[in-house]
Design a protein around this motif. Structure first.
Motif, PDB file in Angstrom:
ATOM      1  N   GLY A  37       3.991  12.730  -5.567  1.00 40.37           N
ATOM      2  CA  GLY A  37       3.933  12.207  -4.220  1.00 40.37           C
ATOM      3  C   GLY A  37       3.388  13.207  -3.214  1.00 40.37           C
ATOM      4  O   GLY A  37       3.653  14.408  -3.299  1.00 40.37           O
ATOM      5  N   GLU A  38       2.609  12.685  -2.274  1.00 43.31           N
ATOM      6  CA  GLU A  38       2.091  13.489  -1.162  1.00 43.31           C
ATOM      7  C   GLU A  38       2.244  12.695   0.124  1.00 43.31           C
ATOM      8  O   GLU A  38       1.950  11.507   0.145  1.00 43.31           O
ATOM      9  N   PRO A  39       2.694  13.305   1.211  1.00 34.24           N
ATOM     10  CA  PRO A  39       2.818  12.573   2.471  1.00 34.24           C
ATOM     11  C   PRO A  39       1.451  12.241   3.060  1.00 34.24           C
ATOM     12  O   PRO A  39       0.501  13.018   2.935  1.00 34.24           O
ATOM     13  N   MET A  40       1.372  11.104   3.704  1.00 30.02           N
ATOM     14  CA  MET A  40       0.144  10.729   4.401  1.00 30.02           C
ATOM     15  C   MET A  40       0.014  11.559   5.668  1.00 30.02           C
ATOM     16  O   MET A  40       1.003  11.831   6.354  1.00 30.02           O
ATOM     17  N   THR A  41      -1.185  11.972   5.983  1.00 30.74           N
ATOM     18  CA  THR A  41      -1.457  12.700   7.223  1.00 30.74           C
ATOM     19  C   THR A  41      -2.604  12.021   7.952  1.00 30.74           C
ATOM     20  O   THR A  41      -3.412  11.306   7.353  1.00 30.74           O
ATOM     21  N   GLU A  42      -2.677  12.236   9.257  1.00 28.90           N
ATOM     22  CA  GLU A  42      -3.712  11.571  10.043  1.00 28.90           C
ATOM     23  C   GLU A  42      -5.119  12.026   9.679  1.00 28.90           C
ATOM     24  O   GLU A  42      -6.080  11.304   9.916  1.00 28.90           O
ATOM     25  N   ASP A  43      -5.236  13.222   9.108  1.00 27.43           N
ATOM     26  CA  ASP A  43      -6.571  13.715   8.735  1.00 27.43           C
ATOM     27  C   ASP A  43      -6.933  13.378   7.295  1.00 27.43           C
ATOM     28  O   ASP A  43      -7.888  13.920   6.748  1.00 27.43           O
ATOM     29  N   THR A  44      -6.187  12.447   6.684  1.00 25.75           N
ATOM     30  CA  THR A  44      -6.499  12.023   5.320  1.00 25.75           C
ATOM     31  C   THR A  44      -7.888  11.390   5.276  1.00 25.75           C
ATOM     32  O   THR A  44      -8.279  10.631   6.168  1.00 25.75           O
ATOM     33  N   ILE A  45      -8.612  11.704   4.219  1.00 21.08           N
ATOM     34  CA  ILE A  45      -9.960  11.167   4.004  1.00 21.08           C
ATOM     35  C   ILE A  45      -9.856  10.001   3.023  1.00 21.08           C
ATOM     36  O   ILE A  45      -9.279  10.138   1.944  1.00 21.08           O
ATOM     37  N   PHE A  46     -10.408   8.860   3.395  1.00 17.68           N
ATOM     38  CA  PHE A  46     -10.287   7.635   2.598  1.00 17.68           C
ATOM     39  C   PHE A  46     -11.636   7.206   2.022  1.00 17.68           C
ATOM     40  O   PHE A  46     -12.686   7.428   2.644  1.00 17.68           O
ATOM     41  N   CYS A  77       0.865  -1.173   0.000  1.00 17.10           N
ATOM     42  CA  CYS A  77       0.000   0.000   0.000  1.00 17.10           C
ATOM     43  C   CYS A  77       0.905   1.226   0.000  1.00 17.10           C
ATOM     44  O   CYS A  77       2.021   1.170   0.515  1.00 17.10           O
ATOM     45  N   PRO A  78       0.454   2.350  -0.578  1.00 19.68           N
ATOM     46  CA  PRO A  78       1.307   3.537  -0.589  1.00 19.68           C
ATOM     47  C   PRO A  78       1.447   4.181   0.780  1.00 19.68           C
ATOM     48  O   PRO A  78       2.469   4.789   1.089  1.00 19.68           O
ATOM     49  N   GLY A  79       0.422   4.043   1.605  1.00 20.98           N
ATOM     50  CA  GLY A  79       0.436   4.648   2.926  1.00 20.98           C
ATOM     51  C   GLY A  79      -0.799   4.219   3.687  1.00 20.98           C
ATOM     52  O   GLY A  79      -1.672   3.511   3.160  1.00 20.98           O
ATOM     53  N   ALA A  80      -0.894   4.667   4.939  1.00 19.74           N
ATOM     54  CA  ALA A  80      -2.025   4.242   5.764  1.00 19.74           C
ATOM     55  C   ALA A  80      -2.118   5.124   7.000  1.00 19.74           C
ATOM     56  O   ALA A  80      -1.180   5.858   7.340  1.00 19.74           O
ATOM     57  N   TYR A 139       1.353   6.838   8.026  1.00 20.27           N
ATOM     58  CA  TYR A 139       2.504   6.154   7.463  1.00 20.27           C
ATOM     59  C   TYR A 139       2.559   6.371   5.956  1.00 20.27           C
ATOM     60  O   TYR A 139       1.522   6.414   5.280  1.00 20.27           O
ATOM     61  N   GLY A 140       3.756   6.455   5.418  1.00 18.11           N
ATOM     62  CA  GLY A 140       3.933   6.449   3.976  1.00 18.11           C
ATOM     63  C   GLY A 140       3.366   7.668   3.291  1.00 18.11           C
ATOM     64  O   GLY A 140       3.408   8.784   3.820  1.00 18.11           O
ATOM     65  N   ARG A 141       2.797   7.428   2.127  1.00 17.57           N
ATOM     66  CA  ARG A 141       2.310   8.515   1.284  1.00 17.57           C
ATOM     67  C   ARG A 141       0.822   8.382   0.997  1.00 17.57           C
ATOM     68  O   ARG A 141       0.310   7.279   0.844  1.00 17.57           O
ATOM     69  N   ARG A 142       0.191   9.539   0.914  1.00 14.36           N
ATOM     70  CA  ARG A 142      -1.223   9.584   0.562  1.00 14.36           C
ATOM     71  C   ARG A 142      -1.395   9.343  -0.938  1.00 14.36           C
ATOM     72  O   ARG A 142      -2.347   8.704  -1.381  1.00 14.36           O
ATOM     73  N   ALA A 143      -0.484   9.879  -1.735  1.00 17.88           N
ATOM     74  CA  ALA A 143      -0.554   9.762  -3.195  1.00 17.88           C
ATOM     75  C   ALA A 143       0.836   9.502  -3.751  1.00 17.88           C
ATOM     76  O   ALA A 143       1.838   9.987  -3.216  1.00 17.88           O
TER      77      ALA A 143
END
Length: 811
Positions: free
Chosen positions: A108-117, A81-84, A99-103
């Protein structure tokens, strides 16, 4: 004050922490001092990840949280997975991390805790189920009412008997989904198509996971409430719970925080639901379409653990909550489901091996999981976009590992004794927590249901044996012979012959019942000859494999696939389940020339079905055949054969049960060097030799501490094969936990022990023709450890796992 910041004292011992967890603990430990200096206090409703002397360290073991960090970091590094985002919480103490990347693309974009899935099928239990349950609680829907009461056009073919309960528990008998090929559009179109579907089984008789169930429930909720599903759940659930980032059809303002999913038609989906059916329905459906964050799901889970109430806001009555999360499937169905929620079925990976039966949760196709344990007051959430950008990511094994870490992290709760939890099913095997049965049908059953449409108008040659039959044991030969519009002209038999009874070379012949010619592919030839193909339009393959590289049926399939490609024939694989599951992959990857016991560059235990292997062979070997796989339905990769409800037929004379199949990829390696039980009642479950001290051998092997197996000293006299009619000392291999058993480890441990104890008697060189890995042979001769030997092929095995991803059909 903190001492060595990389280590934390908990419960009298010193445990090493991951760098990520170490940084979080330092910050949290300093937080009270910072707050004091600022003369301010937090008013947030989010439970705080308390410092090492506070709430977190008294609720959750730090080293197990570090294990979760490491597992996810490893999955990201291996492109699973790219991130989580992870969230683990117990009694108000929470650990959460990105963890990892959002995109990855277009940049590339860093994963953040407020990412919407994209929550995928979590929609079923975060949107559709609560909407329906609220309407049941208010008396507007009755659980045992017919679905037709609310959707009058839902009728015909016995659908009138389907109740709301059937839909909520996936026991309606409906197919898994409606077709999206050819593409269509419109919410109403989906409802019309669902109403036209035919039942695969009578309502209430079988568990079959189906998206149709839940978008029909979404429509019931819409008609009864007079409000669209997305508007209803926003008003009734998300806004009262302050789930500020949860909903369908996210606005453009939130797109930067949304994790993209797969590239479809040249464009990466972002803020658009990944599920094709939900997408064609306009993005709002009862089965998929919801977007959410880990923090929002944590609030929802907290409300469930608190029996329907959070921070003074009550969403459900306690009795509604208990009804929804208790077993609602009938006793005749082995899978145990609540209303919407999974409890104990083939989909229960996020429960792992430790959380008690009676905990509940759900997963989503995009790589999402939620599991809630009301006994220990714990929940864990995992959100990923494993399908980004190419659909090849796989987090199935990761979910199981995280589940175990989450339970092991819980401090002060005895999971071995949980009053109020469910007992295992009576037929459960010792050492395994799950023995649920799903309604699974193999490719031949699917073909019959399709009325043989893919084969209509074709002259067909069938590659099969006695294992080629449907769920009712009707032979595939007879089914194709009687199929309207299909002309069955020839049969091709593999090793052991068309009836699976021979342990020798097989001659050509004729089928007694049909008179059709039978061309042997385990005698004078290993592939069909051009003359035998000239009057055919297609070859059909239907044989049960056991998931092992040197079991020769897959080589027969590969040779026939190549012949079809050269002759310009269509090639159909009627797929069958992998009886030893499709998750575990073991052993060295073959790197030499193609042979009958090593047809392709695959490991000893493949973790693939014959259909998936056919796809791999066709591409990687450049056969370019016109290949069609008729897929299995109802099977998920984690299911073992005895969890499918399918009838067992011995695939070969000595492959007599599932235990033998489990052990075969390892024990089978030794079949020319020692007796492996041929000529006994338990082939591949015992090994022995006249020179072997059974008690000493068992003691040495048990001392090795192999997972999932114990060794019992025995003596026996085989009546066939190696050491025929000679008394042998040996061991019986007893599988104690198949989910952790590594069959190749067993085979190597046997070889290492025999070579060490009996170097002048044990014919190690006879192992090589099936093992086909010279470095391992040399390591066994040198007395290397099992761990050292496995490192010899570790890189190749990881590369294979990545190679196979693009060919996997089932999740």
């Amino acid at each position: 004050m903190l001492g060595n910041p990389k280590r934390l004292a908990v419960g009298g011992s010193v445990r090493k922490l991951s760098p990520r967890l170490m940084r979080k603990i330092i910050l949290l430990a300093l937080l009270p001092h910072v707050l004091l200096l600022c003369a301010c206090r937090s008013t947030t409703s989010r439970p705080m990840s308390a410092g090492p002397m506070g709430l977190l360290s008294s609720a959750l073991h730090p080293e197990k949280l570090a294990g979760m960090d490491a597992a996810i970091d490893r999955a990201v590094a291996e492109h699973d997975c790219p991130g989580a985002v992870l969230w683990v919480e117990r009694n108000g103490a929470a650990y959460h991390q990105a963890y990892g990347r959002r995109a990855l693309v277009p940049e590339g974009e860093p994963m953040t805790e407020d990412t919407i899935f994209d929550a995928a099928s979590l929609t079923k239990v975060i949107a559709c189920t609560p909407a329906v349950m609220l309407l049941i609680e208010r008396g507007k829907i009755k659980l045992d009412d017919r679905a037709q009461t609310y959707i009058p056009e839902f009728k015909g073919d016995g659908k009138e008997a389907i109740t709301i309960r059937h839909l909520l528990t996936h026991t309606s008998g409906l197919p898994p989904d409606i077709s999206t090929d050819p593409p269509w559009s419109g919410y109403d179109t989906a409802i019309r198509m669902a109403c036209a579907e035919k039942l695969l089984s009578p309502p209430g008789t079988a568990f079959r996971y189906s998206d149709i169930n839940f978008f029909l429930l979404g429509e019931v909720a819409r008609r009864v409430s007079g409000t669209k599903l997305d508007e209803f759940v926003s008003r009734e659930i998300y806004r009262p719970l302050k789930m500020k980032d949860t909903g369908f059809l996210p606005p453009a303002s939130k797109l930067p925080r949304i994790a993209p999913t797969e590239r479809v038609n040249g464009k990466v989906l972002r803020g658009v639901v990944h599920d094709p059916t939900a997408r064609y329905m306009g993005g709002v459906a009862g089965h998929a379409g919801l977007f959410t964050t880990a923090a929002d799901l944590a609030r929802y889970a907290r409300m469930l653990l608190n029996l329907g109430e959070l921070e003074g806001v009550r969403i459900f009555k306690p009795e509604t909550l208990r009804l929804m999360t208790s077993v609602q499937t009938p006793e005749n169905i082995r899978a145990r489901r609540g209303l919407g929620w999974d409890i104990d079925s083939g989909y229960s990976r996020p429960r792992g091996k430790i959380f008690p039966l009676g905990s509940y949760g759900h997963t989503g196709f995009t790589g999402t999981a939620l599991w809630i344990d009301p006994f220990s007051k714990t929940f864990w959430i995992f959100l990923s976009n494993r399908v980004h950008p190419d659909g090849k990511g796989n987090v199935l094994a990761l979910e199981g590992a995280l589940a175990n870490f989450a339970a092991e992290a819980v401090i002060g709760f005895n999971f071995s004794y949980v009053p109020g939890s469910l007992p295992p099913r009576p037929e459960a095997e010792p050492g395994s927590r799950r023995r649920e049965e799903s309604e699974v049908v193999n490719g031949i059953d699917v073909l019959v249901r399709q009325k043989f449409a893919p084969l209509k108008g074709l002259r067909v040659g069938l590659i099969t044996n006695h294992t080629g039959h449907d769920r009712a044991r009707n032979p595939t030969i007879d089914l194709l012979r009687a199929a309207e519009g299909v002309e069955l002209k020839a049969l091709f038999s593999p090793e052991h012959g068309i009836r699976g009874a021979l342990d020798e070379k097989v001659a050509d012949g004729a089928d007694e019942k049909t008179g059709l010619p039978i061309y042997s592919l385990y005698g004078a030839r290993r592939a069909p000859e051009p003359e035998q193909l000239k009057d055919l339009d297609a070859l059909v393959f239907d044989i049960q494999d056991i998931g092992c590289r040197f079991y020769t049926y897959i080589a027969t399939m590969g040779n026939c696939l190549e012949a079809a490609g050269k002759a310009g024939l269509k090639f159909f694989v009627l797929d069958r389940v992998n009886p030893v599951n499709g998750v575990a992959v073991e052993g060295p990857v073959y790197r030499g020339e193609s042979g009958f016991t090593a047809f392709h560059s695959i490991p000893l235990r493949t973790g693939m079905t014959v259909g998936e292997l056919a796809k791999m062979f066709n591409v990687e070997r450049g056969f370019n055949a016109n290949l069609t796989v008729i897929p299995v339905e109802g099977w998920t990769r984690g299911l073992w054969f005895d969890q499918t409800g399918l009838p067992w037929t011995n695939p070969s004379p000595n492959m007599r049960n599932l235990s033998a199949a489990m052990l075969y990829p390892g024990v089978g390696l030794l079949e020319s060097a020692v007796s492996v039980g041929r000529g006994t009642d338990t082939p591949f479950e015992v090994i022995g030799a006249p020179y072997m001290d059974d008690v000493k051998m068992a003691a040495e092997l048990n001392r090795a501490g192999l997972s999932g197996v114990r060794f019992v000293p025995i003596r026996f006299t085989p009546t066939a094969s190696v050491f025929k009619d000679k008394p042998c000392g040996g061991v019986n291999m007893v599988v104690t936990d198949r989910d952790v058993l590594n069959a190749v480890d067993v085979g190597l441990a046997l070889a290492l022990t025999l070579q060490r104890l009996y170097p002048n008697d044990f014919a190690l060189e006879k192992v090589e023709h099936l093992l086909q890995h010279p470095p391992t042979m040399e390591a066994i001769k040198s007395g290397k450890s099992l761990a050292e030997i496995k490192q010899l092929w570790a890189t190749d095995l990881e590369e294979f796992k990545k190679r196979r991803e693009k060919f996997l059909i089932y999740r």
